[in-house]
Structure formats: C-alpha cells, structure tokens
Design a protein around this motif. Structure first.
Motif, PDB file in Angstrom:
ATOM      1  N   ALA A  20     -31.306 -13.317  50.023  1.00 49.31           N
ATOM      2  CA  ALA A  20     -30.694 -12.105  49.472  1.00 49.31           C
ATOM      3  C   ALA A  20     -29.952 -12.411  48.175  1.00 49.31           C
ATOM      4  CB  ALA A  20     -29.742 -11.491  50.494  1.00 49.31           C
ATOM      5  N   ALA A  21     -29.236 -13.532  48.122  1.00 52.94           N
ATOM      6  CA  ALA A  21     -28.531 -13.914  46.898  1.00 52.94           C
ATOM      7  C   ALA A  21     -29.520 -14.198  45.769  1.00 52.94           C
ATOM      8  CB  ALA A  21     -27.649 -15.135  47.154  1.00 52.94           C
ATOM      9  N   THR A  22     -30.647 -14.813  46.097  1.00 53.56           N
ATOM     10  CA  THR A  22     -31.690 -15.038  45.098  1.00 53.56           C
ATOM     11  C   THR A  22     -32.193 -13.711  44.558  1.00 53.56           C
ATOM     12  OG1 THR A  22     -32.344 -17.077  46.224  1.00 53.56           O
ATOM     13  CG2 THR A  22     -33.934 -16.118  44.688  1.00 53.56           C
ATOM     14  N   GLY A  23     -32.404 -12.748  45.442  1.00 54.83           N
ATOM     15  CA  GLY A  23     -32.832 -11.425  45.006  1.00 54.83           C
ATOM     16  C   GLY A  23     -31.811 -10.757  44.105  1.00 54.83           C
ATOM     17  N   GLY A  35     -36.261  -8.196  41.853  1.00 56.55           N
ATOM     18  CA  GLY A  35     -35.051  -8.527  42.593  1.00 56.55           C
ATOM     19  C   GLY A  35     -34.860  -7.667  43.825  1.00 56.55           C
ATOM     20  N   VAL A  36     -35.166  -6.378  43.699  1.00 52.16           N
ATOM     21  CA  VAL A  36     -35.059  -5.480  44.848  1.00 52.16           C
ATOM     22  C   VAL A  36     -36.071  -5.877  45.915  1.00 52.16           C
ATOM     23  CG1 VAL A  36     -35.458  -3.103  45.591  1.00 52.16           C
ATOM     24  CG2 VAL A  36     -34.067  -3.552  43.590  1.00 52.16           C
ATOM     25  N   LEU A  37     -37.272  -6.247  45.507  1.00 54.23           N
ATOM     26  CA  LEU A  37     -38.291  -6.641  46.484  1.00 54.23           C
ATOM     27  C   LEU A  37     -37.938  -7.955  47.171  1.00 54.23           C
ATOM     28  CD1 LEU A  37     -41.526  -5.584  44.595  1.00 54.23           C
ATOM     29  CD2 LEU A  37     -40.343  -4.394  46.447  1.00 54.23           C
ATOM     30  N   VAL A  38     -37.341  -8.889  46.443  1.00 60.14           N
ATOM     31  CA  VAL A  38     -36.888 -10.137  47.081  1.00 60.14           C
ATOM     32  C   VAL A  38     -35.756  -9.840  48.053  1.00 60.14           C
ATOM     33  CG1 VAL A  38     -35.792 -12.378  46.655  1.00 60.14           C
ATOM     34  CG2 VAL A  38     -37.646 -11.612  45.185  1.00 60.14           C
ATOM     35  N   PHE A  39     -34.848  -8.956  47.672  1.00 62.17           N
ATOM     36  CA  PHE A  39     -33.756  -8.571  48.564  1.00 62.17           C
ATOM     37  C   PHE A  39     -34.297  -7.890  49.821  1.00 62.17           C
ATOM     38  CE2 PHE A  39     -30.291  -5.927  50.109  1.00 62.17           C
ATOM     39  CZ  PHE A  39     -29.237  -6.817  50.086  1.00 62.17           C
ATOM     40  N   LEU A  44     -36.060  -8.118  55.678  1.00 64.35           N
ATOM     41  CA  LEU A  44     -37.193  -8.221  56.599  1.00 64.35           C
ATOM     42  C   LEU A  44     -37.222  -9.585  57.286  1.00 64.35           C
ATOM     43  CD1 LEU A  44     -39.979  -6.478  54.503  1.00 64.35           C
ATOM     44  CD2 LEU A  44     -38.942  -5.657  56.621  1.00 64.35           C
ATOM     45  N   LEU A  45     -36.903 -10.635  56.547  1.00 64.68           N
ATOM     46  CA  LEU A  45     -36.830 -11.972  57.143  1.00 64.68           C
ATOM     47  C   LEU A  45     -35.787 -12.017  58.248  1.00 64.68           C
ATOM     48  CD1 LEU A  45     -37.530 -15.044  57.132  1.00 64.68           C
ATOM     49  CD2 LEU A  45     -35.709 -15.290  55.431  1.00 64.68           C
ATOM     50  N   ALA A  46     -34.634 -11.408  58.004  1.00 67.30           N
ATOM     51  CA  ALA A  46     -33.590 -11.360  59.031  1.00 67.30           C
ATOM     52  C   ALA A  46     -34.090 -10.609  60.267  1.00 67.30           C
ATOM     53  CB  ALA A  46     -32.332 -10.699  58.473  1.00 67.30           C
ATOM     54  N   GLY A  47     -34.830  -9.534  60.059  1.00 68.81           N
ATOM     55  CA  GLY A  47     -35.377  -8.790  61.184  1.00 68.81           C
ATOM     56  C   GLY A  47     -36.392  -9.591  61.970  1.00 68.81           C
ATOM     57  N   VAL A  76     -34.594  -0.946  57.564  1.00 67.22           N
ATOM     58  CA  VAL A  76     -33.855  -0.981  56.300  1.00 67.22           C
ATOM     59  C   VAL A  76     -34.625  -1.799  55.258  1.00 67.22           C
ATOM     60  CG1 VAL A  76     -31.742  -1.846  55.214  1.00 67.22           C
ATOM     61  CG2 VAL A  76     -31.608  -0.553  57.327  1.00 67.22           C
ATOM     62  N   GLY A  77     -35.205  -2.910  55.673  1.00 64.48           N
ATOM     63  CA  GLY A  77     -35.992  -3.717  54.736  1.00 64.48           C
ATOM     64  C   GLY A  77     -37.184  -2.963  54.188  1.00 64.48           C
TER      65      GLY A  77
END
Length: 89
Positions: A20-23, A35-39, A44-47, A76-77
């Motif tokens: 998320a910080a990278t995004g 950046g929004v897509l990386v975030f 999604l990764l957390a999910g 949300v992702g």
C-alpha cells in the motif's frame, strides 16, 4: 519468546502495508492511476491473505470473522481498482 512469535504473526499486515505504501508513493510521484491500482492490489492481497491464513496466523488482519473480513477487503479492493480504471484523466 512470546514477543518473537508475536512479530512473526504480523507479517501479513506488514506485507500489505508495504504494498500500500508503494502504491501511495507511485500515486504521489509518478502516475496516479498506476498508484491507485497498486493500492487496490494491496487491499486485495490483504483479503486473500485473510482468506487463506488461520486466525492466529493472520495477526492484525483478523478483526471480525474470516468471511466478513475477506468479503470487506476484497470488495473494497475491487471497488478501488474499478474506480481507478473508470475515472477519466
């Protein structure tokens, strides 16, 4: 010994926060859409991590029940990613 086990169980949250910080860095200094897509990918990764890991292994990703956490994070992702794709420049 307990502190070491506690730190190891927080790797899913740390990994999601690093992505998320990278995004956010990409969003701020480069292309906002990427950046929004990386975030969105971080959420999604957390999910996905919440869905696959046990309650103790998920660490702080475990807030409520597994199905609720997974559905909320993936929903949300997908919403953030969808909006990132359809909003015009």
């Amino acid at each position: 010994m307990a502190g070491e086990a506690q730190r190891r169980s927080e790797w899913p949250l740390i990994l999601s926060l690093l992505v998320a910080a990278t995004g956010l860095v990409v969003l701020t200094f480069y292309n906002w859409r990427n950046g929004v897509l990386v975030f969105a990918g971080a959420v999604l990764l957390a999910g996905i991590l919440r869905a696959t890991l046990t309650d103790t292994a998920a660490g702080l990703l475990h807030v409520r029940g597994r199905m609720f956490d997974t559905a909320l994070l993936i929903g949300v992702g997908l919403a953030i990613g969808g909006l990132g794709l359809i909003v015009p420049n």
